[in-house]
Structure formats: C-alpha cells, structure tokens
Design an enzyme around this catalytic site. Structure first.
Site, mmCIF file in Angstrom:
data_model
loop_
_atom_site.group_PDB
_atom_site.id
_atom_site.type_symbol
_atom_site.label_atom_id
_atom_site.label_comp_id
_atom_site.label_asym_id
_atom_site.label_seq_id
_atom_site.Cartn_x
_atom_site.Cartn_y
_atom_site.Cartn_z
ATOM 1 N N ASP A 39 31.901 37.867 40.401
ATOM 2 C CA ASP A 39 31.410 36.926 40.450
ATOM 3 C C ASP A 39 31.771 35.863 40.729
ATOM 4 O O ASP A 39 32.850 35.998 39.521
ATOM 5 C CB ASP A 39 29.789 37.316 39.409
ATOM 6 C CG ASP A 39 28.511 35.909 39.569
ATOM 7 O OD1 ASP A 39 28.151 35.580 41.027
ATOM 8 O OD2 ASP A 39 28.263 35.777 38.207
ATOM 9 N N ASN A 41 32.269 33.791 43.529
ATOM 10 C CA ASN A 41 33.932 33.472 44.671
ATOM 11 C C ASN A 41 33.170 32.109 45.387
ATOM 12 O O ASN A 41 33.980 31.772 45.797
ATOM 13 C CB ASN A 41 33.465 34.824 45.160
ATOM 14 C CG ASN A 41 33.741 36.181 44.773
ATOM 15 O OD1 ASN A 41 34.931 36.181 44.153
ATOM 16 N ND2 ASN A 41 33.559 37.215 45.387
ATOM 17 N N ARG A 42 32.065 31.454 45.758
ATOM 18 C CA ARG A 42 31.258 30.777 45.755
ATOM 19 C C ARG A 42 31.449 29.908 45.572
ATOM 20 O O ARG A 42 31.743 29.031 45.845
ATOM 21 C CB ARG A 42 29.836 31.563 45.880
ATOM 22 C CG ARG A 42 28.920 32.474 47.180
ATOM 23 C CD ARG A 42 27.763 32.342 47.620
ATOM 24 N NE ARG A 42 27.048 32.024 47.952
ATOM 25 C CZ ARG A 42 25.793 30.778 47.675
ATOM 26 N NH1 ARG A 42 25.715 30.434 46.713
ATOM 27 N NH2 ARG A 42 25.608 30.226 48.502
ATOM 28 N N HIS A 57 34.778 34.262 49.137
ATOM 29 C CA HIS A 57 34.669 35.945 49.075
ATOM 30 C C HIS A 57 36.005 36.735 49.916
ATOM 31 O O HIS A 57 36.071 38.300 49.411
ATOM 32 C CB HIS A 57 33.579 36.258 50.000
ATOM 33 C CG HIS A 57 32.188 36.014 49.665
ATOM 34 N ND1 HIS A 57 31.414 35.778 49.033
ATOM 35 C CD2 HIS A 57 31.122 35.422 50.203
ATOM 36 C CE1 HIS A 57 30.303 35.372 48.868
ATOM 37 N NE2 HIS A 57 30.442 35.175 49.584
ATOM 38 N N MET A 86 20.802 43.994 47.760
ATOM 39 C CA MET A 86 20.100 44.149 49.147
ATOM 40 C C MET A 86 19.425 43.049 49.290
ATOM 41 O O MET A 86 19.072 42.041 49.963
ATOM 42 C CB MET A 86 19.102 45.245 48.479
ATOM 43 C CG MET A 86 18.872 46.845 49.932
ATOM 44 S SD MET A 86 19.771 47.018 51.278
ATOM 45 C CE MET A 86 17.864 45.976 51.379
ATOM 46 N N ASP A 87 19.777 42.355 48.017
ATOM 47 C CA ASP A 87 18.511 41.057 47.699
ATOM 48 C C ASP A 87 19.337 39.735 48.984
ATOM 49 O O ASP A 87 19.243 39.351 49.465
ATOM 50 C CB ASP A 87 18.939 40.422 46.446
ATOM 51 C CG ASP A 87 18.134 41.169 45.753
ATOM 52 O OD1 ASP A 87 16.621 41.458 46.462
ATOM 53 O OD2 ASP A 87 18.136 40.651 44.179
ATOM 54 N N LEU A 149 42.113 57.804 42.099
ATOM 55 C CA LEU A 149 40.703 57.046 41.416
ATOM 56 C C LEU A 149 39.562 56.815 42.299
ATOM 57 O O LEU A 149 40.005 56.624 43.087
ATOM 58 C CB LEU A 149 41.967 55.575 41.205
ATOM 59 C CG LEU A 149 40.312 54.618 40.973
ATOM 60 C CD1 LEU A 149 40.391 54.631 39.236
ATOM 61 C CD2 LEU A 149 41.203 53.139 40.964
ATOM 62 N N ARG A 210 31.175 41.865 33.979
ATOM 63 C CA ARG A 210 30.662 40.698 34.831
ATOM 64 C C ARG A 210 31.416 39.518 35.085
ATOM 65 O O ARG A 210 31.964 39.211 33.741
ATOM 66 C CB ARG A 210 29.424 40.205 34.417
ATOM 67 C CG ARG A 210 29.212 39.790 35.920
ATOM 68 C CD ARG A 210 27.148 39.589 35.815
ATOM 69 N NE ARG A 210 26.778 38.622 36.698
ATOM 70 C CZ ARG A 210 25.981 38.789 37.560
ATOM 71 N NH1 ARG A 210 24.871 39.838 37.305
ATOM 72 N NH2 ARG A 210 25.688 37.349 39.015
ATOM 73 N N ARG A 216 24.196 39.122 32.793
ATOM 74 C CA ARG A 216 22.829 39.805 33.902
ATOM 75 C C ARG A 216 22.979 41.147 34.394
ATOM 76 O O ARG A 216 23.895 41.084 35.008
ATOM 77 C CB ARG A 216 21.769 39.188 34.180
ATOM 78 C CG ARG A 216 22.659 38.250 35.770
ATOM 79 C CD ARG A 216 21.279 37.482 36.020
ATOM 80 N NE ARG A 216 21.810 36.825 37.615
ATOM 81 C CZ ARG A 216 22.377 35.733 37.110
ATOM 82 N NH1 ARG A 216 22.029 34.848 36.065
ATOM 83 N NH2 ARG A 216 22.639 35.376 38.467
ATOM 84 N N LEU A 217 22.647 41.936 34.657
ATOM 85 C CA LEU A 217 22.629 43.297 35.570
ATOM 86 C C LEU A 217 22.352 43.016 36.954
ATOM 87 O O LEU A 217 23.419 43.801 37.856
ATOM 88 C CB LEU A 217 22.281 44.564 35.266
ATOM 89 C CG LEU A 217 22.279 44.530 33.905
ATOM 90 C CD1 LEU A 217 21.243 46.848 33.756
ATOM 91 C CD2 LEU A 217 23.699 45.868 34.121
ATOM 92 N N GLU A 229 28.583 49.859 27.910
ATOM 93 C CA GLU A 229 29.180 48.867 26.993
ATOM 94 C C GLU A 229 29.249 47.681 27.840
ATOM 95 O O GLU A 229 29.342 47.589 29.317
ATOM 96 C CB GLU A 229 30.385 48.985 26.609
ATOM 97 C CG GLU A 229 30.040 50.194 25.083
ATOM 98 C CD GLU A 229 29.799 49.998 23.878
ATOM 99 O OE1 GLU A 229 29.699 48.262 23.548
ATOM 100 O OE2 GLU A 229 28.882 50.581 23.833
#
Length: 261
Positions: A39, A41-42, A57, A86-87, A149, A210, A216-217, A229
């Site tokens: 999270d 990048n913008r 990005h 999707m959002d 991996l 994150r 937040r998820l 965790e």
C-alpha cells in the site's frame, strides 16, 4: 504493532544490522505463510511529484519482486500478494487501471521465470481483461510443477466475494451429488468452506503485513486471516526495506499465538 522505517543508509552499519537480524531469526520462528498488502504506491508517486501514479505502481511491483526474494531467503513457504482488488478494478480511474493491469502482467510473467517459484493467481479471472487473465494463466501453468516458494497473486480479488464463491461451489457440488438442502445445512463446516476457497489446500497466513501505516484488512483473505498475526509498517510500499521485513519476522517469532483466545 507499528514499526517505523527510518531513513538509514545502505552503508556498513546497515549491513551489520541486517546480519544481526538474520542471526536472530535463526533462533526464532519463521512464518510459513506471509500475506503482504502493498500500500502507498500512489502516495509515493505524488510525494515525489512524478507525472503519473503508474510510476508508483511500477516501483511497488519491483519492491514485491524483491520482497519475495527476502521471504524465500529466510524460509517462508507461501506468500500472498494483494495486487488488485475487485473494488479497485471497478472504482479507480480507467487510465490508472490500464497501467496497473500492464504492470501486474509484467510482474506475473517475470515471477514465473524466477528460481523454482510456483505462481498461483487467486481471484475472479473471468472479470479480468482477457490479456491479463491469459498472462496469469500462463504463469500458473508454466510453474505448476515447481516446488519452491508458492506465490499467490491476488488479482481481481475480494475476500467477501471469495467466501460467496466458496459457498456457491459447495452448493453446486452438493446438488450434483443429489443431496438435499437439509443435508447440506447439517453437514456444512468451516473446514469445508476453507477447502473451496481460492487458496484451498494451502495453510492460512501466519503473518499479514501492510505498508504505509494503514491498519485495516481491505477485504483481503478475510476467512484465512482469522487467526493471523498482523504487522503494520509506516513505510510506503516502494520504500519498504529488508530491515523492515526482518523486524516483522523477528517480531512474529516473539509472539505467543493463542488462536482465538
């Protein structure tokens, strides 16, 4: 738990600290499955005054490639990367989404030629642009027999939608087998739903990381992260450093996991 990302350099002291952290990891637990929410990048692109957020990005994608190498080096077995929800697919500016789709396709193709990694797309491939869906499917097929991996690429992904798709799959299979709704209701278990998720057959993430300080998820691995965790890093995605990652792994090794209590 929040950890900052100091503006330390890459000099001798930094390298010594990295070595020290690696030695500490050798004495602790390493998560088998790490989920990463890249999270910021913008914001990174805007803070640098770059002409397009696509630069952010692209820098974030390069960092994720690097991040996977860090995970592989310390013995993580599965990594899930949240690349496109999707959002975002439905709400972001069309030009930004076009650029992001191209960047994700390039990343997926690169990863499919990296070491002995196995690439698995997770999400609604039927709702993706055909070319991106094709590249993701090719990457998965090319690496199907690899034993290194395991890399989940969450593209066109939504956690709530995944659970709905899992339940639909169970109902469809039960109907084909000739069972009744009453029998289905009586037999439905969390384990059964887990088997029908996009990540069916994989262990749930032990650690969710994150970047950018957000806590937040965002609809990522909602079912699978029930006992995970969490570790939040203040650095924006492209600024994530190996030391931030190693600190997250070290912190995980010190936690007493209670699994529901």
């Amino acid at each position: 738990m929040i950890r900052g990302s100091e503006n330390a350099g890459r000099g001798p002291l930094y390298r010594l600290y990295i070595q020290r952290l690696r030695r500490q990891l050798g004495r602790g637990r390493v998560p088998h499955h790490v989920a990463m929410m890249i999270d910021g990048n913008r914001r990174w692109a805007k803070q640098l005054g770059l002409e397009s957020v696509a630069h952010g990005h692209r820098a974030g994608a390069a960092k994720m490639h690097e991040f996977l190498g860090w995970c592989d080096d310390v013995g993580v077995g599965v990594v899930s990367l949240y690349l496109l929800s999707m959002d975002n697919l439905q709400k972001r500016d069309t030009k930004e989404i076009e650029d992001l789709i191209e960047i994700i396709a390039e990343l997926a193709d690169e990863l499919s030629h990296q070491r002995d990694w196995r690439v698995q797309p997770v999400g609604r491939s039927d709702l993706l642009p055909p070319e991106l869906a094709r590249v993701l499917a090719s990457a998965a097929e090319r690496t199907r027999g690899n034993t290194g991996l395991h890399v989940n690429l969450a593209v066109g992904y939504g956690g709530r939608g995944e659970i709905v798709d899992a339940v639909r799959s169970i109902i469809s299979q039960h109907h084909k087998d000739g069972g009744s709704l009453e029998e289905l209701a009586a037999s439905l278990t969390p384990e059964q739903i887990g088997e029908h998720l996009y990540t069916g057959g994989q262990p749930d993430p032990d650690l969710v990381i994150r970047t950018s300080g957000e806590q937040r998820l965002s609809d990522f691995l909602l079912w699978q992260s029930a006992h995970s965790e969490f570790y939040f890093v203040e650095a924006l995605g492209p600024d994530l450093r190996e030391v931030d990652f190693l600190r997250a792994i070290r912190d995980f090794g010190t936690r007493n996991r209670r699994f529901g209590s």
